[in-house]
Design an enzyme around this catalytic site. Structure first.
Site, PDB file in Angstrom:
ATOM      1  N   GLU A  52      -3.671   3.275   6.720  1.00 35.48           N
ATOM      2  CA  GLU A  52      -3.638   3.106   5.255  1.00 35.48           C
ATOM      3  C   GLU A  52      -4.243   4.349   4.604  1.00 35.48           C
ATOM      4  O   GLU A  52      -3.761   4.823   3.588  1.00 35.48           O
ATOM      5  CB  GLU A  52      -4.438   1.853   4.849  1.00 35.48           C
ATOM      6  N   SER A  86     -10.293   0.248   3.938  1.00 33.35           N
ATOM      7  CA  SER A  86      -9.478  -0.147   5.091  1.00 33.35           C
ATOM      8  C   SER A  86      -8.780   1.059   5.705  1.00 33.35           C
ATOM      9  O   SER A  86      -8.060   1.782   5.018  1.00 33.35           O
ATOM     10  CB  SER A  86      -8.431  -1.176   4.675  1.00 33.35           C
ATOM     11  N   ARG A 142       0.814  -1.226   0.000  1.00 34.87           N
ATOM     12  CA  ARG A 142       0.000   0.000   0.000  1.00 34.87           C
ATOM     13  C   ARG A 142       0.850   1.281   0.000  1.00 34.87           C
ATOM     14  O   ARG A 142       0.640   2.207   0.796  1.00 34.87           O
ATOM     15  CB  ARG A 142      -0.977   0.031   1.170  1.00 34.87           C
TER      16      ARG A 142
HETATM   17  C1  LIG Z   1     -15.388   0.722  -0.402  1.00 36.54           C
HETATM   18  C2  LIG Z   1     -13.898   0.799  -0.593  1.00 36.54           C
HETATM   19  C3  LIG Z   1     -13.183  -0.366  -0.872  1.00 36.54           C
HETATM   20  C4  LIG Z   1     -11.792  -0.306  -1.047  1.00 36.54           C
HETATM   21  N1  LIG Z   1     -11.116  -1.456  -1.343  1.00 36.54           N
HETATM   22  C5  LIG Z   1      -9.785  -1.412  -1.549  1.00 36.54           C
HETATM   23  C6  LIG Z   1      -9.056  -2.604  -1.871  1.00 36.54           C
HETATM   24  O1  LIG Z   1      -9.594  -3.683  -2.013  1.00 36.54           O
HETATM   25  N2  LIG Z   1      -7.710  -2.492  -2.048  1.00 36.54           N
HETATM   26  C7  LIG Z   1      -7.067  -1.303  -1.939  1.00 36.54           C
HETATM   27  O2  LIG Z   1      -5.833  -1.280  -2.119  1.00 36.54           O
HETATM   28  N3  LIG Z   1      -7.722  -0.173  -1.629  1.00 36.54           N
HETATM   29  C8  LIG Z   1      -9.062  -0.202  -1.438  1.00 36.54           C
HETATM   30  N4  LIG Z   1      -9.726   0.961  -1.123  1.00 36.54           N
HETATM   31  C9  LIG Z   1      -8.984   2.224  -0.946  1.00 36.54           C
HETATM   32  C10 LIG Z   1      -8.910   3.097  -2.202  1.00 36.54           C
HETATM   33  O3  LIG Z   1      -9.950   2.818  -3.094  1.00 36.54           O
HETATM   34  C11 LIG Z   1      -7.568   2.936  -2.938  1.00 36.54           C
HETATM   35  O4  LIG Z   1      -6.489   3.317  -2.098  1.00 36.54           O
HETATM   36  C12 LIG Z   1      -7.530   3.775  -4.218  1.00 36.54           C
HETATM   37  O5  LIG Z   1      -6.532   3.307  -5.079  1.00 36.54           O
HETATM   38  C13 LIG Z   1      -7.306   5.256  -3.960  1.00 36.54           C
HETATM   39  O6  LIG Z   1      -7.470   5.934  -5.189  1.00 36.54           O
HETATM   40  P1  LIG Z   1      -8.042   7.432  -5.227  1.00 36.54           P
HETATM   41  O7  LIG Z   1      -7.960   7.914  -6.624  1.00 36.54           O
HETATM   42  O8  LIG Z   1      -9.381   7.457  -4.605  1.00 36.54           O
HETATM   43  O9  LIG Z   1      -6.960   8.149  -4.328  1.00 36.54           O
HETATM   44  P2  LIG Z   1      -7.123   9.376  -3.336  1.00 36.54           P
HETATM   45  O10 LIG Z   1      -7.775   8.931  -2.082  1.00 36.54           O
HETATM   46  O11 LIG Z   1      -7.707  10.531  -4.022  1.00 36.54           O
HETATM   47  O12 LIG Z   1      -5.565   9.670  -3.051  1.00 36.54           O
HETATM   48  C14 LIG Z   1      -4.749   8.683  -2.456  1.00 36.54           C
HETATM   49  C15 LIG Z   1      -3.297   9.169  -2.535  1.00 36.54           C
HETATM   50  O13 LIG Z   1      -2.876   9.199  -3.899  1.00 36.54           O
HETATM   51  C16 LIG Z   1      -2.403  10.488  -4.257  1.00 36.54           C
HETATM   52  N5  LIG Z   1      -2.767  10.720  -5.666  1.00 36.54           N
HETATM   53  C17 LIG Z   1      -3.981  10.561  -6.252  1.00 36.54           C
HETATM   54  N6  LIG Z   1      -3.906  10.832  -7.564  1.00 36.54           N
HETATM   55  C18 LIG Z   1      -2.618  11.174  -7.822  1.00 36.54           C
HETATM   56  C19 LIG Z   1      -1.906  11.576  -8.999  1.00 36.54           C
HETATM   57  N7  LIG Z   1      -2.510  11.683 -10.184  1.00 36.54           N
HETATM   58  N8  LIG Z   1      -0.581  11.852  -8.886  1.00 36.54           N
HETATM   59  C20 LIG Z   1       0.053  11.769  -7.695  1.00 36.54           C
HETATM   60  N9  LIG Z   1      -0.568  11.413  -6.549  1.00 36.54           N
HETATM   61  C21 LIG Z   1      -1.897  11.103  -6.618  1.00 36.54           C
HETATM   62  C22 LIG Z   1      -3.100  11.445  -3.291  1.00 36.54           C
HETATM   63  O14 LIG Z   1      -2.351  12.631  -3.135  1.00 36.54           O
HETATM   64  C23 LIG Z   1      -3.127  10.598  -2.027  1.00 36.54           C
HETATM   65  O15 LIG Z   1      -1.894  10.669  -1.353  1.00 36.54           O
HETATM   66  C24 LIG Z   1     -11.109   0.932  -0.937  1.00 36.54           C
HETATM   67  C25 LIG Z   1     -11.847   2.093  -0.685  1.00 36.54           C
HETATM   68  C26 LIG Z   1     -13.226   2.032  -0.515  1.00 36.54           C
HETATM   69  C27 LIG Z   1     -13.986   3.304  -0.298  1.00 36.54           C
END
Ligand SMILES: Cc1cc2nc3c(=O)[nH]c(=O)nc-3n(C[C@H](O)[C@H](O)[C@H](O)COP(=O)(O)OP(=O)(O)OC[C@H]3O[C@@H](n4cnc5c(N)ncnc54)[C@H](O)[C@@H]3O)c2cc1C
Length: 301
Positions: A295, A224, A175
């Site tokens: 996380e 998580s 992660r």
């Molecule tokens: C219901 C649910 C289920 C989930 N299940 C999982 C799972 O099974 N496995 C898992 O690993 N995660 C899971 N997650 C967590 C989440 O979906 C992941 O971590 C996801 O990849 C985050 O992506 P995001 O675009 O929403 O990131 P954000 O929350 O918007 O950002 C996360 C981080 O990435 C950085 N970031 C985002 N975009 C960029 C970019 N273009 N350039 C540089 N930095 C960037 C942000 O600054 C931040 O530090 C779950 C979440 C939910 C709500």
């Protein structure tokens, strides 16, 4: 911070002041972004980063907000959210997909299925964008982004250069990655295995079903909260063993279906989620000696 009007003239409707961030986080919580910028394309993003540096304006990049808790007092400086031109998928070879960083993981998974490319099925279970998935090295069911990534295209906030970083030059963690904080991912290339569409579709549906059974849906959460210790010792086990599952702070609770998912039941404040995090972390530490690591990301004041 008061910016001169040039900013607003130059970036027009893509640049706004005091934008409520609760609509941009899956917790549906948090205060305002002092400034909010949605670049229409790469050139505008670079132009903006140059102006921001000149004006000492702090910038924070947000993806789909599915892993980010925004604090109640909002975020100082400018929050950058990549616009629609950063959301696309294209096939650049039989088994190689290029995708914009704002593309939702689910869309990339669907695109891979349509093109008969396997190994992207797990992405259909992760609700974020590709940029966030790479930064988090997101994954599930024995797969993660590091296993399919080929390279990323980034813009460096310090020198405004665009560069390609190969997967081999990124150190992937559980992660997370060792990528510098100053990089904005604008696109990525992934590779998979050529396979039969119906087999891929079947596997994808199986994973989605597995997720539905083990994790709650239709709730305000960021998934998580804490990282697992290892394959055998999951964060949810420690939370359960330590007797935290009925903990509550304001309107923030813990999902009864998956106790590593913390939930805003509608009226919670970010502070409530943070207090719940602190309470669970302390209880788990006192009862098991394990110091749980977050996380989810927390941004703001
Ligand atoms: C219901 C649910 C289920 C989930 N299940 C999982 C799972 O099974 N496995 C898992 O690993 N995660 C899971 N997650 C967590 C989440 O979906 C992941 O971590 C996801 O990849 C985050 O992506 P995001 O675009 O929403 O990131 P954000 O929350 O918007 O950002 C996360 C981080 O990435 C950085 N970031 C985002 N975009 C960029 C970019 N273009 N350039 C540089 N930095 C960037 C942000 O600054 C931040 O530090 C779950 C979440 C939910 C709500």
């Amino acid at each position: 911070m008061n910016l001169n009007n040039n900013f607003f003239e130059k970036f027009e409707n893509n640049f706004n002041k005091d934008v409520n961030l609760s609509n941009y986080s899956w917790f549906n919580l948090g205060g305002n972004a002092e400034y909010f910028f949605k670049p229409k394309d790469k050139n505008q993003l670079i132009e903006f980063l140059k102006e921001a540096k000149k004006n000492n304006l702090k910038t924070t990049i947000l993806g789909a907000g599915s892993n980010t808790l925004v604090r109640d007092n909002g975020v100082k400086g400018a929050v950058i959210k990549l616009g629609t031109s950063f959301s696309y998928t294209k096939l650049i070879d039989n088994n190689i997909i290029e995708t914009g960083a704002a593309t939702l993981d689910r869309k990339v998974s669907n695109f891979a299925t349509e093109n008969g490319i396997a190994n992207f099925e797990f992405l259909s279970c992760i609700p974020g964008s590709i940029g966030g998935a790479i930064i988090m090295n997101s994954g599930c069911y024995e797969n993660d982004v590091s296993k399919i990534l080929t390279s990323i295209q980034v813009i460096d906030k310090n020198d405004f250069t665009e560069k390609e970083i190969k997967k081999e030059d990124i150190n992937f963690l559980y992660r997370g990655t060792d990528l510098k904080k100053d990089l904005i991912i604008i696109s990525a290339k992934f590779n998979g295995l050529i396979s039969e569409k119906n087999k891929i579709e079947k596997k994808k549906l199986e994973l989605i079903e597995r997720k539905k059974i083990s994790q709650p849906s239709q709730i305000k959460t960021c998934g998580s909260t804490f990282k697992n210790l290892n394959k055998d010792k999951k964060a949810w086990m420690l939370i359960k063993e330590s007797g935290c599952i009925n903990f509550k702070e304001g309107d923030a609770t813990i999902s009864q279906k998956h106790c590593n998912f913390f939930v805003n039941n509608g009226k919670a404040k970010s502070k409530d989620i943070e207090n719940l995090i602190k309470k669970v972390k302390k209880t788990v530490y006192d009862k098991t000696g394990v110091n749980l690591e977050l996380e989810i990301k927390i941004i703001g004041e």
